[in-house]
Write a protein that holds these residues in place. Structure first.
Motif, PDB file in Angstrom:
ATOM      1  N   ARG A 194       7.921   4.809   6.455  1.00 44.09           N
ATOM      2  CA  ARG A 194       7.706   6.046   5.681  1.00 44.09           C
ATOM      3  C   ARG A 194       7.606   5.792   4.184  1.00 44.09           C
ATOM      4  NH1 ARG A 194      12.952   9.382   7.358  1.00 44.09           N
ATOM      5  NH2 ARG A 194      12.143   8.738   9.387  1.00 44.09           N
ATOM      6  N   GLU A 195       8.061   4.625   3.717  1.00 46.81           N
ATOM      7  CA  GLU A 195       7.984   4.316   2.280  1.00 46.81           C
ATOM      8  C   GLU A 195       6.548   4.208   1.785  1.00 46.81           C
ATOM      9  OE1 GLU A 195       7.839   0.466   4.477  1.00 46.81           O
ATOM     10  OE2 GLU A 195       9.101   2.257   4.588  1.00 46.81           O
ATOM     11  N   ARG A 196       5.583   4.014   2.713  1.00 40.89           N
ATOM     12  CA  ARG A 196       4.186   3.879   2.291  1.00 40.89           C
ATOM     13  C   ARG A 196       3.497   5.242   2.130  1.00 40.89           C
ATOM     14  NH1 ARG A 196       3.931  -0.502   6.228  1.00 40.89           N
ATOM     15  NH2 ARG A 196       4.138  -2.485   5.110  1.00 40.89           N
ATOM     16  N   ALA A 237       5.904  -1.567  15.739  1.00 43.12           N
ATOM     17  CA  ALA A 237       5.773  -1.272  14.305  1.00 43.12           C
ATOM     18  C   ALA A 237       7.077  -1.510  13.564  1.00 43.12           C
ATOM     19  CB  ALA A 237       5.298   0.166  14.119  1.00 43.12           C
ATOM     20  N   GLU A 238       8.191  -1.162  14.180  1.00 42.29           N
ATOM     21  CA  GLU A 238       9.494  -1.399  13.551  1.00 42.29           C
ATOM     22  C   GLU A 238       9.744  -2.886  13.343  1.00 42.29           C
ATOM     23  OE1 GLU A 238      11.992   0.615  16.325  1.00 42.29           O
ATOM     24  OE2 GLU A 238      11.991   2.500  15.188  1.00 42.29           O
ATOM     25  N   ARG A 239       9.257  -3.708  14.260  1.00 40.98           N
ATOM     26  CA  ARG A 239       9.465  -5.148  14.166  1.00 40.98           C
ATOM     27  C   ARG A 239       8.489  -5.814  13.204  1.00 40.98           C
ATOM     28  NH1 ARG A 239      11.362  -3.614  19.031  1.00 40.98           N
ATOM     29  NH2 ARG A 239      12.858  -4.935  20.151  1.00 40.98           N
ATOM     30  N   THR A 240       7.297  -5.274  13.084  1.00 35.88           N
ATOM     31  CA  THR A 240       6.269  -5.929  12.269  1.00 35.88           C
ATOM     32  C   THR A 240       6.140  -5.352  10.863  1.00 35.88           C
ATOM     33  OG1 THR A 240       4.510  -4.436  13.046  1.00 35.88           O
ATOM     34  CG2 THR A 240       4.917  -6.445  14.339  1.00 35.88           C
ATOM     35  N   GLY A 241       6.631  -4.143  10.641  1.00 33.01           N
ATOM     36  CA  GLY A 241       6.508  -3.518   9.326  1.00 33.01           C
ATOM     37  C   GLY A 241       5.293  -2.619   9.195  1.00 33.01           C
ATOM     38  N   LEU A 242       4.649  -2.303  10.310  1.00 34.43           N
ATOM     39  CA  LEU A 242       3.498  -1.399  10.293  1.00 34.43           C
ATOM     40  C   LEU A 242       3.966   0.045  10.171  1.00 34.43           C
ATOM     41  CD1 LEU A 242       0.397  -0.889  10.906  1.00 34.43           C
ATOM     42  CD2 LEU A 242       1.072  -0.753  13.317  1.00 34.43           C
ATOM     43  N   SER A 243       3.220   0.853   9.419  1.00 34.18           N
ATOM     44  CA  SER A 243       3.509   2.287   9.325  1.00 34.18           C
ATOM     45  C   SER A 243       2.662   3.034  10.351  1.00 34.18           C
ATOM     46  CB  SER A 243       3.187   2.820   7.928  1.00 34.18           C
ATOM     47  OG  SER A 243       3.987   2.193   6.949  1.00 34.18           O
ATOM     48  N   ILE A 244       3.306   3.876  11.166  1.00 35.70           N
ATOM     49  CA  ILE A 244       2.605   4.693  12.155  1.00 35.70           C
ATOM     50  C   ILE A 244       2.771   6.161  11.806  1.00 35.70           C
ATOM     51  CG2 ILE A 244       2.652   5.519  14.549  1.00 35.70           C
ATOM     52  CD1 ILE A 244       3.137   2.741  15.491  1.00 35.70           C
ATOM     53  N   GLY A 273      -4.106  19.451   9.957  1.00 32.79           N
ATOM     54  CA  GLY A 273      -3.821  20.414   8.909  1.00 32.79           C
ATOM     55  C   GLY A 273      -2.842  19.840   7.909  1.00 32.79           C
ATOM     56  N   GLU A 274      -1.777  20.560   7.621  1.00 30.93           N
ATOM     57  CA  GLU A 274      -0.764  20.096   6.679  1.00 30.93           C
ATOM     58  C   GLU A 274       0.334  19.286   7.360  1.00 30.93           C
ATOM     59  OE1 GLU A 274      -0.702  20.541   3.298  1.00 30.93           O
ATOM     60  OE2 GLU A 274      -2.732  21.315   3.553  1.00 30.93           O
ATOM     61  N   LYS A 275       0.245  19.138   8.684  1.00 28.36           N
ATOM     62  CA  LYS A 275       1.327  18.505   9.432  1.00 28.36           C
ATOM     63  C   LYS A 275       1.008  17.052   9.757  1.00 28.36           C
ATOM     64  CE  LYS A 275       2.707  22.841  11.683  1.00 28.36           C
ATOM     65  NZ  LYS A 275       2.913  23.525  12.983  1.00 28.36           N
ATOM     66  N   MET A 276       2.047  16.242   9.881  1.00 32.54           N
ATOM     67  CA  MET A 276       1.946  14.875  10.373  1.00 32.54           C
ATOM     68  C   MET A 276       3.344  14.371  10.682  1.00 32.54           C
ATOM     69  SD  MET A 276       0.991  12.747   6.862  1.00 32.54           S
ATOM     70  CE  MET A 276      -0.422  13.775   6.491  1.00 32.54           C
ATOM     71  N   ASN A 277       3.455  13.456  11.612  1.00 34.26           N
ATOM     72  CA  ASN A 277       4.722  12.819  11.959  1.00 34.26           C
ATOM     73  C   ASN A 277       4.694  11.368  11.496  1.00 34.26           C
ATOM     74  OD1 ASN A 277       5.389  15.184  13.249  1.00 34.26           O
ATOM     75  ND2 ASN A 277       5.300  14.351  15.320  1.00 34.26           N
ATOM     76  N   VAL A 278       5.603  10.991  10.606  1.00 33.31           N
ATOM     77  CA  VAL A 278       5.703   9.610  10.133  1.00 33.31           C
ATOM     78  C   VAL A 278       6.806   8.931  10.942  1.00 33.31           C
ATOM     79  CG1 VAL A 278       6.036   8.109   8.149  1.00 33.31           C
ATOM     80  CG2 VAL A 278       4.982  10.345   7.838  1.00 33.31           C
ATOM     81  N   TYR A 279       6.426   8.020  11.822  1.00 33.60           N
ATOM     82  CA  TYR A 279       7.388   7.397  12.736  1.00 33.60           C
ATOM     83  C   TYR A 279       8.006   6.128  12.159  1.00 33.60           C
ATOM     84  CZ  TYR A 279       5.418  10.546  16.238  1.00 33.60           C
ATOM     85  OH  TYR A 279       5.023  11.672  16.927  1.00 33.60           O
ATOM     86  N   THR A 280       7.212   5.335  11.467  1.00 37.75           N
ATOM     87  CA  THR A 280       7.731   4.073  10.895  1.00 37.75           C
ATOM     88  C   THR A 280       7.103   3.868   9.518  1.00 37.75           C
ATOM     89  OG1 THR A 280       5.960   2.732  11.872  1.00 37.75           O
ATOM     90  CG2 THR A 280       7.972   2.994  13.174  1.00 37.75           C
ATOM     91  N   LEU A 315       0.826  -1.209   0.000  1.00 38.69           N
ATOM     92  CA  LEU A 315       0.000   0.000   0.000  1.00 38.69           C
ATOM     93  C   LEU A 315       0.860   1.259   0.000  1.00 38.69           C
ATOM     94  CD1 LEU A 315      -2.950   1.096   0.300  1.00 38.69           C
ATOM     95  CD2 LEU A 315      -2.504   1.173   2.768  1.00 38.69           C
ATOM     96  N   ARG A 316       0.505   2.215  -0.867  1.00 37.50           N
ATOM     97  CA  ARG A 316       1.126   3.530  -0.887  1.00 37.50           C
ATOM     98  C   ARG A 316       0.006   4.561  -0.882  1.00 37.50           C
ATOM     99  NH1 ARG A 316       4.475   0.360  -0.227  1.00 37.50           N
ATOM    100  NH2 ARG A 316       6.534   0.136  -1.163  1.00 37.50           N
ATOM    101  N   ILE A 317       0.063   5.502   0.044  1.00 39.46           N
ATOM    102  CA  ILE A 317      -1.030   6.455   0.239  1.00 39.46           C
ATOM    103  C   ILE A 317      -0.493   7.883   0.166  1.00 39.46           C
ATOM    104  CG2 ILE A 317      -2.676   7.361   1.949  1.00 39.46           C
ATOM    105  CD1 ILE A 317      -3.641   4.865   0.621  1.00 39.46           C
ATOM    106  N   GLU A 318      -1.219   8.741  -0.529  1.00 43.14           N
ATOM    107  CA  GLU A 318      -0.881  10.162  -0.562  1.00 43.14           C
ATOM    108  C   GLU A 318      -1.148  10.795   0.808  1.00 43.14           C
ATOM    109  OE1 GLU A 318       0.379  11.822  -3.026  1.00 43.14           O
ATOM    110  OE2 GLU A 318       0.054  10.551  -4.798  1.00 43.14           O
TER     111      GLU A 318
END
Length: 248
Positions: free
Chosen positions: A243-245, A221-228, A234-241, A116-119
């Motif tokens: 990030r390729e998705r 998430a780092e161990r399982t491959g989940l993206s958090i 607004g326009e902000k968000m923090n991608v913790y794990t 999955l890849r999401i805008e």
């Protein structure tokens, strides 16, 4: 939702009035004739909650392991092909508020396999959609969770508990034969370790929240491959794990 009388205080003023309050009901779950648990949830979507809870907790691996599921007056009777998983020893309860991840056995964690890849705009739109809850505006007492894919919302739910709301959308997806590797979850609540584990077991690729996450959720998430993704505002968000998705 029910309406209760209350004394409304505002500075020096005191006025008799009423206010809407969310419902909380006990739901007793029996598996193959044995009491499994009593959950406190909002009364809607009880079948979805039980199916999703059994799935997200690893008690069933799929819908084919549920022979029957009947709901009647806040009692759910389930027959499983493999009830042994339901009576196994209880594992550590993950609060999501601290502790250590030393008990997390890498070999036992479910791996997320998702292309999955999401805008970023799709994540913002999903969080905005679940944040427009009229029940929350009226009562201030529920969490909202939605299951989405590239086409939009699959299911969205309000519940007094964010874990129960997540179980309900996963249960709806399970009953409808949704391919979870093609989906992502949006929530108004904190992403804690148990939320991350539920998504990983289901095979969901991304979980996003307008709120915070916890350190243990990130480690899982780092161990399982989940993206958090947290603090989607607004326009902000923090991608913790994972990030390729997240495209763009």
């Amino acid at each position: 939702m029910k309406v209760f009388s209350c004394l409304k205080l505002d500075g020096d003023e005191a006025v008799e009035g009423v206010h809407p309050v969310v419902e909380e009901t006990p739901l007793s779950i029996f598996i193959n004739g044995r009491h499994f648990a009593t959950a406190m949830t909002s009364p809607a979507m009880q079948e979805e909650f039980v199916a999703g809870h059994l799935f997200s907790e690893g008690i069933v691996k799929g819908l084919e392991e549920i022979e029957s599921l009947n709901v009647e007056e806040n009692v759910v009777k389930v027959v499983l092909t493999n009830p042994i998983r339901a009576i196994r020893s209880k594992r550590p309860i993950l609060s999501g508020c601290g502790g250590t991840s030393s008990f997390l056995d890498e070999s036992k964690l479910a791996k997320v396999v998702s292309d999955l890849r999401i805008e970023r705009g799709d994540l913002r739109a999903a969080v905005k959609e679940i944040s427009m809850s009229q029940l929350h505006k009226a009562t201030g007492g529920v969490h909202s969770v939605g299951l989405f894919d590239r086409r939009g919302v699959i299911c969205k739910v309000e519940d007094i508990g964010r874990h129960s709301a997540l179980d309900k959308v996963l249960g709806r997806g399970l009953l409808d034969g949704v391919r979870f590797e093609e989906t992502f979850v949006a929530t108004t609540g904190r992403i804690s370790s148990d939320m991350a584990l539920k998504c990983s077991r289901a095979g969901v690729g991304i979980i996003a929240s307008r709120g915070a996450t916890t350190s243990l959720a990130i480690e899982i998430a780092e161990r399982t491959g989940l993206s958090i993704v947290g603090f989607v505002r607004g326009e902000k968000m923090n991608v913790y794990t994972g990030r390729e998705r997240i495209k763009g």
